[in-house]
Design a protein around this motif. Sequence first.
Motif, PDB file in Angstrom:
ATOM      1  N   ILE A 238      41.284  55.577  32.383  1.00  0.00           N
ATOM      2  CA  ILE A 238      40.041  54.997  31.886  1.00  0.00           C
ATOM      3  C   ILE A 238      39.084  56.148  31.628  1.00  0.00           C
ATOM      4  CG2 ILE A 238      39.383  54.555  34.289  1.00  0.00           C
ATOM      5  CD1 ILE A 238      37.488  52.429  33.353  1.00  0.00           C
ATOM      6  N   ASP A 239      38.320  56.042  30.559  1.00  0.00           N
ATOM      7  CA  ASP A 239      37.408  57.133  30.209  1.00  0.00           C
ATOM      8  C   ASP A 239      36.232  57.178  31.182  1.00  0.00           C
ATOM      9  OD1 ASP A 239      38.903  57.864  27.998  1.00  0.00           O
ATOM     10  OD2 ASP A 239      37.852  56.465  26.679  1.00  0.00           O
ATOM     11  N   PRO A 240      35.836  58.379  31.636  1.00  0.00           N
ATOM     12  CA  PRO A 240      34.624  58.476  32.467  1.00  0.00           C
ATOM     13  C   PRO A 240      33.389  58.167  31.627  1.00  0.00           C
ATOM     14  CG  PRO A 240      35.456  60.664  31.920  1.00  0.00           C
ATOM     15  CD  PRO A 240      36.476  59.686  31.409  1.00  0.00           C
ATOM     16  N   GLY A 241      32.271  57.898  32.315  1.00  0.00           N
ATOM     17  CA  GLY A 241      31.025  57.595  31.614  1.00  0.00           C
ATOM     18  C   GLY A 241      30.427  56.288  32.087  1.00  0.00           C
ATOM     19  N   ARG A 242      29.562  55.703  31.248  1.00  0.00           N
ATOM     20  CA  ARG A 242      28.848  54.478  31.620  1.00  0.00           C
ATOM     21  C   ARG A 242      29.730  53.249  31.422  1.00  0.00           C
ATOM     22  NH1 ARG A 242      23.344  54.107  31.896  1.00  0.00           N
ATOM     23  NH2 ARG A 242      23.220  52.327  30.499  1.00  0.00           N
ATOM     24  N   HIS A 243      29.779  52.421  32.446  1.00  0.00           N
ATOM     25  CA  HIS A 243      30.573  51.196  32.402  1.00  0.00           C
ATOM     26  C   HIS A 243      29.775  50.061  33.030  1.00  0.00           C
ATOM     27  CE1 HIS A 243      34.502  53.019  31.307  1.00  0.00           C
ATOM     28  NE2 HIS A 243      33.971  54.087  31.873  1.00  0.00           N
ATOM     29  N   VAL A 244      30.130  48.833  32.648  1.00  0.00           N
ATOM     30  CA  VAL A 244      29.558  47.650  33.281  1.00  0.00           C
ATOM     31  C   VAL A 244      30.496  47.227  34.408  1.00  0.00           C
ATOM     32  CG1 VAL A 244      28.833  45.270  32.959  1.00  0.00           C
ATOM     33  CG2 VAL A 244      28.453  46.939  31.148  1.00  0.00           C
ATOM     34  N   MET A 245      29.951  47.029  35.603  1.00  0.00           N
ATOM     35  CA  MET A 245      30.778  46.719  36.762  1.00  0.00           C
ATOM     36  C   MET A 245      30.559  45.287  37.241  1.00  0.00           C
ATOM     37  SD  MET A 245      30.872  48.476  40.561  1.00  0.00           S
ATOM     38  CE  MET A 245      29.413  47.593  41.130  1.00  0.00           C
ATOM     39  N   LEU A 246      31.649  44.617  37.573  1.00  0.00           N
ATOM     40  CA  LEU A 246      31.624  43.314  38.236  1.00  0.00           C
ATOM     41  C   LEU A 246      32.275  43.502  39.603  1.00  0.00           C
ATOM     42  CD1 LEU A 246      31.481  40.178  38.430  1.00  0.00           C
ATOM     43  CD2 LEU A 246      33.707  40.131  37.284  1.00  0.00           C
ATOM     44  N   GLU A 247      31.537  43.189  40.659  1.00  0.00           N
ATOM     45  CA  GLU A 247      32.052  43.360  42.016  1.00  0.00           C
ATOM     46  C   GLU A 247      32.064  42.021  42.748  1.00  0.00           C
ATOM     47  OE1 GLU A 247      31.032  46.760  45.009  1.00  0.00           O
ATOM     48  OE2 GLU A 247      29.659  45.109  45.445  1.00  0.00           O
ATOM     49  N   VAL A 248      33.201  41.698  43.358  1.00  0.00           N
ATOM     50  CA  VAL A 248      33.311  40.506  44.206  1.00  0.00           C
ATOM     51  C   VAL A 248      33.722  40.989  45.589  1.00  0.00           C
ATOM     52  CG1 VAL A 248      34.499  38.322  44.601  1.00  0.00           C
ATOM     53  CG2 VAL A 248      33.923  39.016  42.267  1.00  0.00           C
ATOM     54  N   GLU A 249      32.899  40.648  46.595  1.00  0.00           N
ATOM     55  CA  GLU A 249      33.116  41.143  47.957  1.00  0.00           C
ATOM     56  C   GLU A 249      33.068  39.977  48.940  1.00  0.00           C
ATOM     57  OE1 GLU A 249      31.207  44.698  50.688  1.00  0.00           O
ATOM     58  OE2 GLU A 249      29.859  43.423  49.536  1.00  0.00           O
ATOM     59  N   ASP A 250      34.007  39.943  49.884  1.00  0.00           N
ATOM     60  CA  ASP A 250      33.975  38.882  50.898  1.00  0.00           C
ATOM     61  C   ASP A 250      34.030  39.501  52.287  1.00  0.00           C
ATOM     62  OD1 ASP A 250      36.859  38.787  52.107  1.00  0.00           O
ATOM     63  OD2 ASP A 250      37.202  38.893  49.948  1.00  0.00           O
ATOM     64  N   ASP A 251      33.650  38.711  53.290  1.00  0.00           N
ATOM     65  CA  ASP A 251      33.682  39.210  54.672  1.00  0.00           C
ATOM     66  C   ASP A 251      34.872  38.628  55.435  1.00  0.00           C
ATOM     67  OD1 ASP A 251      32.837  36.613  54.930  1.00  0.00           O
ATOM     68  OD2 ASP A 251      30.983  37.074  56.026  1.00  0.00           O
ATOM     69  N   GLY A 252      35.984  38.414  54.707  1.00  0.00           N
ATOM     70  CA  GLY A 252      37.226  37.982  55.349  1.00  0.00           C
ATOM     71  C   GLY A 252      37.836  39.101  56.169  1.00  0.00           C
ATOM     72  N   MET A 253      39.022  38.863  56.716  1.00  0.00           N
ATOM     73  CA  MET A 253      39.626  39.821  57.647  1.00  0.00           C
ATOM     74  C   MET A 253      40.222  41.037  56.935  1.00  0.00           C
ATOM     75  SD  MET A 253      43.090  37.744  58.677  1.00  0.00           S
ATOM     76  CE  MET A 253      43.703  39.070  59.700  1.00  0.00           C
ATOM     77  N   GLY A 254      40.337  40.996  55.598  1.00  0.00           N
ATOM     78  CA  GLY A 254      40.871  42.146  54.882  1.00  0.00           C
ATOM     79  C   GLY A 254      42.388  42.111  54.807  1.00  0.00           C
ATOM     80  N   MET A 255      42.964  43.192  54.280  1.00  0.00           N
ATOM     81  CA  MET A 255      44.408  43.268  54.066  1.00  0.00           C
ATOM     82  C   MET A 255      44.987  44.473  54.790  1.00  0.00           C
ATOM     83  SD  MET A 255      44.566  42.607  49.955  1.00  0.00           S
ATOM     84  CE  MET A 255      43.130  43.619  49.614  1.00  0.00           C
ATOM     85  N   ASP A 256      46.246  44.332  55.222  1.00  0.00           N
ATOM     86  CA  ASP A 256      46.921  45.514  55.757  1.00  0.00           C
ATOM     87  C   ASP A 256      47.456  46.330  54.573  1.00  0.00           C
ATOM     88  OD1 ASP A 256      49.292  44.305  54.836  1.00  0.00           O
ATOM     89  OD2 ASP A 256      49.742  43.435  56.796  1.00  0.00           O
ATOM     90  N   GLU A 257      47.983  47.528  54.863  1.00  0.00           N
ATOM     91  CA  GLU A 257      48.398  48.441  53.803  1.00  0.00           C
ATOM     92  C   GLU A 257      49.531  47.867  52.953  1.00  0.00           C
ATOM     93  OE1 GLU A 257      48.342  51.557  51.292  1.00  0.00           O
ATOM     94  OE2 GLU A 257      46.869  51.079  52.844  1.00  0.00           O
ATOM     95  N   VAL A 258      50.465  47.155  53.591  1.00  0.00           N
ATOM     96  CA  VAL A 258      51.596  46.578  52.854  1.00  0.00           C
ATOM     97  C   VAL A 258      51.108  45.561  51.828  1.00  0.00           C
ATOM     98  CG1 VAL A 258      53.694  45.180  53.051  1.00  0.00           C
ATOM     99  CG2 VAL A 258      53.218  46.955  54.747  1.00  0.00           C
ATOM    100  N   THR A 259      50.187  44.696  52.255  1.00  0.00           N
ATOM    101  CA  THR A 259      49.640  43.686  51.337  1.00  0.00           C
ATOM    102  C   THR A 259      48.844  44.357  50.223  1.00  0.00           C
ATOM    103  OG1 THR A 259      49.490  42.106  53.161  1.00  0.00           O
ATOM    104  CG2 THR A 259      48.206  41.613  51.183  1.00  0.00           C
ATOM    105  N   ARG A 260      48.043  45.352  50.607  1.00  0.00           N
ATOM    106  CA  ARG A 260      47.200  46.039  49.620  1.00  0.00           C
ATOM    107  C   ARG A 260      48.052  46.686  48.525  1.00  0.00           C
ATOM    108  NH1 ARG A 260      43.493  48.415  52.947  1.00  0.00           N
ATOM    109  NH2 ARG A 260      44.756  50.266  53.263  1.00  0.00           N
ATOM    110  N   GLN A 261      49.228  47.196  48.887  1.00  0.00           N
ATOM    111  CA  GLN A 261      50.101  47.845  47.912  1.00  0.00           C
ATOM    112  C   GLN A 261      50.737  46.838  46.951  1.00  0.00           C
ATOM    113  OE1 GLN A 261      50.710  51.068  47.387  1.00  0.00           O
ATOM    114  NE2 GLN A 261      49.367  51.778  49.013  1.00  0.00           N
ATOM    115  N   ARG A 262      50.756  45.545  47.332  1.00  0.00           N
ATOM    116  CA  ARG A 262      51.525  44.567  46.550  1.00  0.00           C
ATOM    117  C   ARG A 262      50.674  43.507  45.848  1.00  0.00           C
ATOM    118  NH1 ARG A 262      56.591  41.858  48.903  1.00  0.00           N
ATOM    119  NH2 ARG A 262      56.824  41.603  46.647  1.00  0.00           N
TER     120      ARG A 262
END
Length: 344
Positions: A285-309
Amino acid sequence: GTVYLCRNDATYSTLYLSDAITDITGLPAIEFLTGRVSLVELYHPDDVAMIGRSIAEALTDHRPFHMSYRIRHRDGVWRWVEEHGQGVYDEHGQLVFLEGTIFDISERRRAEDERRALEQQLLHAQKLDSLGLLAGGIAHDFNNILLAIIGSIELAQMKLELGQAVGPYLEEAINSANHAADLTRQLLAYAGKGKQTRARVNLGEFVAGMRQLLRASTAKRIHLDFDLADEGAATVECDRAQLQQILLNLVINASDAIGDRRGRIGVRTEIVDLRDVAKLLPSPIDPGRHVMLEVEDDGMGMDEVTRQRIFDPFFTTKSKGQGLGLAAVLGIVRSHQGGVDLHS
């Protein structure tokens, strides 16, 4: 490494050269000091222009030069070397000599090449694994859909023969066919080939317009927070339907991650100036100005195996999960020349 002192002439004629040059070239230092051989003769033809340019530019700016290039050993093998040098000037600022050191980095380059080759093999294996998973998931889903369509039509035929109403069975067949079409659309989105109707969209305004739909898609115990950029510049050229698919997918996933307890989902838009883009998926992706959409939750998160998949097609941690999910999100983002940054 070898240490040298030379003139800045066509052959960089040598005034001093340490004996370590023999390890790099297979030739004794005296060969270079007497002018019978010059280092320039041993440079790889593809590197000659780069070496001359690097030295000339550094001398013009009165700064040191650093470069890597190939040099031919007496046995005919090309060795990779790394050179660090600088100009030596008199009291009037006139260039007198060049001095520096040359190191043999062949083993380091070989190790780096092997590492890159292994990475490519691993990526190839992962792609094959994902393709197998994708093909298996599609075959399974389409088989179920076709069974539902065929079953509904067969039941309708039986009812017709008995002179009974067939409306509900035909309706079920239509619903199943629509499910198949939806799966195809997800597959096209995953491949970044989905049909698109692009327009300029203000991301903050777009998300604000989806508040009611997003609240209806999450459990009542979950609080939705919105922090939306209202600048006119926070716009992106995109397909509105696909943007809606991304946002719904992310918010529903966030809701599922929180589970049965109370929680919070934050939805934020802003303009960001990206410099380090290497970590973004699927890249580049080209560096520079971009429009960002962020979705964040306070759930328990993912372990590394799940995050990779999580971007694998048909991978799910949900009891009733199916389809392409985040894989489709990544495909849509790819087709819009964007990137995804994941934190957990």
